[in-house]
Design an enzyme around this catalytic site. Structure first.
Site, PDB file in Angstrom:
ATOM      1  N   ASP A   1       0.819  -1.210   0.000  1.00 38.34           N
ATOM      2  CA  ASP A   1       0.000   0.000   0.000  1.00 38.34           C
ATOM      3  C   ASP A   1       0.856   1.266   0.000  1.00 38.34           C
ATOM      4  O   ASP A   1       0.630   2.173  -0.808  1.00 38.34           O
ATOM      5  CB  ASP A   1      -0.925  -0.013   1.216  1.00 38.34           C
ATOM      6  CG  ASP A   1      -1.736   1.252   1.345  1.00 38.34           C
ATOM      7  OD1 ASP A   1      -2.885   1.270   0.892  1.00 38.34           O
ATOM      8  OD2 ASP A   1      -1.217   2.246   1.898  1.00 38.34           O
TER       9      ASP A   1
ATOM     10  N   THR B   1      -5.134   2.621  -0.163  1.00 37.90           N
ATOM     11  CA  THR B   1      -5.148   1.875  -1.418  1.00 37.90           C
ATOM     12  C   THR B   1      -5.620   0.449  -1.195  1.00 37.90           C
ATOM     13  O   THR B   1      -6.402  -0.096  -1.987  1.00 37.90           O
ATOM     14  CB  THR B   1      -3.755   1.868  -2.069  1.00 37.90           C
ATOM     15  OG1 THR B   1      -3.239   3.188  -2.073  1.00 37.90           O
ATOM     16  CG2 THR B   1      -3.819   1.348  -3.485  1.00 37.90           C
ATOM     17  N   ASP B   2      -5.163  -0.191  -0.128  1.00 34.51           N
ATOM     18  CA  ASP B   2      -5.650  -1.524   0.219  1.00 34.51           C
ATOM     19  C   ASP B   2      -7.159  -1.509   0.443  1.00 34.51           C
ATOM     20  O   ASP B   2      -7.889  -2.377  -0.048  1.00 34.51           O
ATOM     21  CB  ASP B   2      -4.971  -2.027   1.495  1.00 34.51           C
ATOM     22  CG  ASP B   2      -3.623  -2.677   1.240  1.00 34.51           C
ATOM     23  OD1 ASP B   2      -3.362  -3.073   0.090  1.00 34.51           O
ATOM     24  OD2 ASP B   2      -2.834  -2.801   2.187  1.00 34.51           O
ATOM     25  N   LEU B   3      -7.624  -0.537   1.214  1.00 36.27           N
ATOM     26  CA  LEU B   3      -9.045  -0.484   1.540  1.00 36.27           C
ATOM     27  C   LEU B   3      -9.890  -0.253   0.292  1.00 36.27           C
ATOM     28  O   LEU B   3     -10.926  -0.906   0.097  1.00 36.27           O
ATOM     29  CB  LEU B   3      -9.299   0.625   2.566  1.00 36.27           C
ATOM     30  CG  LEU B   3      -8.654   0.403   3.942  1.00 36.27           C
ATOM     31  CD1 LEU B   3      -8.794   1.652   4.794  1.00 36.27           C
ATOM     32  CD2 LEU B   3      -9.273  -0.791   4.634  1.00 36.27           C
TER      33      LEU B   3
ATOM     34  N   GLY C   1     -10.029  -3.348  -1.777  1.00 34.32           N
ATOM     35  CA  GLY C   1     -11.024  -4.261  -1.214  1.00 34.32           C
ATOM     36  C   GLY C   1     -12.440  -3.868  -1.580  1.00 34.32           C
ATOM     37  O   GLY C   1     -13.287  -4.727  -1.865  1.00 34.32           O
TER      38      GLY C   1
END
Length: 417
Positions: free
Chosen positions: A157, A189-191, A194
């Site tokens: 991320d 960015t990860d969130l 997802g």
């Protein structure tokens, strides 16, 4: 105060007919599968025997038991894994691979975030599993996608926030104290990956339900980061100039930023000329509303370096409470800058029941943040706390695969589970 878990378990779940085999770990993949679990899907989380998801060890802080002692459940892990069932399987073993393929035959969705090509050597790639279950929806989450010159790189991320332009527009201006690139306070960015993955999975399931055909989903953190540049990307393509950092100000709206008061800071977000006029009139500076340099938002953007210092002087004359009371009465968007403790003490947050207490097998209870999705007919599920490592291994193998206690004991003795 946190609410207890929901009492709507008898109501239908939007995804109550869906089973997800979740081979992902850390955040982007688990955030997607947690969304699906919240919507009622049966999510079977496959973890390494002995260690499990990396985030189980990402502490402190850890959840505490009734005596106030740390458990082994890291707060980071708890944030992304409610509603799932944990099954330990060594996918590096031949028997473990066979077990995962068998579980995939009983799943609607497979979610994974291994490096490109990694699962092919285990016979757990899309082509192999598609041959077993042709209508399977298979979602891969990687840093850079399945093709392109960076496909085989590991993606994290923080790196993607930098590479994808986010940090070039986040942080204080270079000419001010503390200026320079800044990452977000959460792994944004990860969130967002997802969240996009969740939408893609739901779209693929809808297509499958209409046609009987499954498909492969290729999600990349870099793609998502570039996509979520939103108006900043559009600004670049329209002007040909890379946008700069504006700190707590807005590139396209003025005033839309933080201001220092006598006793702290407030946010003022004037989205139109009428709100701006009310703001300066409330501050006793009606002349700033009629000044031809500031009459419209485009003019205020062009003349921000003249206007903003005048607004800063105006705001500093009063306290936060005085400004918020005054501007709220006039319909001018404004608010405080809360720390996270103040967030959960906020009466609106409390009234919405966003913090929930869930029973937990080792901690007694854990306080988590519920899904923000509120559906009237198929409410989200708040019934299962994030599972202990391997908590549901025996249950799932008996229920889904029909394995006997003897079969399970033999697999465990071989180190497969």
């Amino acid at each position: 105060m946190a609410q207890t878990t929901d009492t709507a378990s008898s109501l239908p779940k939007a995804l109550g007919h869906i089973r997800v085999l979740d081979l992902s770990r850390v955040l982007a993949g688990p955030w997607c599968s947690q969304n699906l679990a919240d919507l009622g899907a049966d999510v079977i989380k496959i973890e390494r025997p002995g260690g499990g998801d990396d985030t189980r060890a990402w502490g402190p802080p850890y959840a505490k038991d009734a005596d106030g002692n740390d458990t082994t459940e890291a707060a980071y892990y708890l944030a992304a894994n409610r509603g799932k069932r944990s099954v330990t399987v060594d996918i590096a073993s031949v028997e473990g691979q066979a077990l995962v393929r068998e579980l995939a035959a009983h799943a609607d969705v497979v979610l994974e975030n291994f490096k490109v090509g990694h699962l092919k050597r285990y016979g757990l790639d899309y082509d192999t599993l598609k041959a077993i279950k042709p209508d399977l929806v298979y979602c891969s989450v990687t840093g850079f996608g399945q093709d392109g010159p960076y496909a085989h790189r590991a993606g994290y991320d923080f790196l993607i926030q930098g590479m994808g332009g986010f940090m070039s527009i986040t942080g204080e201006r270079d000419d001010l104290p503390g200026g320079g690139p800044q990452k977000a306070g959460v792994a944004i960015t990860d969130l967002m990956t997802g969240m996009y993955a969740t939408v893609a999975v739901l779209a693929a399931l809808t297509h499958r339900d209409r046609t009987g055909v499954g498909q492969y989903i290729d999600m990349a953190l870099l793609d998502v980061q570039v996509a979520m540049l939103a108006n900043m990307a559009s600004n670049y393509h329209t002007s040909g100039k890379p946008p700069a950092r504006w700190g707590n100000a807005h590139a396209n709206i003025v005033p839309y930023q933080t201001f220092a008061c006598l006793d702290g800071h407030i946010i003022v977000a004037t989205g139109n000329d009428g709100q701006y006029q009310k703001f300066v009139e409330a501050g006793g500076c009606a002349d700033l509303a009629t000044d031809p340099r500031f009459a419209t938002n485009p003019l205020r953007v062009r003349n921000r370096f003249v206007l903003v210092p005048l607004l800063e002087q105006m705001v500093k004359r009063r306290t936060k409470g005085e400004w918020i009371a005054s501007l709220e009465a006039l319909g001018v968007p404004c608010g405080p800058i809360n720390d996270i403790g103040e967030v959960f003490a906020n009466p609106q947050v409390s009234a919405r029941g966003i913090a929930i207490d869930m029973p937990h097998p080792s901690a007694g209870k854990v306080t988590l943040v519920r899904s923000p999705m509120k559906l009237s007919g198929t409410p989200v599920s708040n019934e299962k706390a994030p599972p202990l490592l391997g908590q549901h291994t025996d249950e799932v193998l008996r229920e889904v695969l029909g394995r006997s206690d003897g079969d399970i004991a033999a697999l465990r003795a071989k180190g497969v589970l």
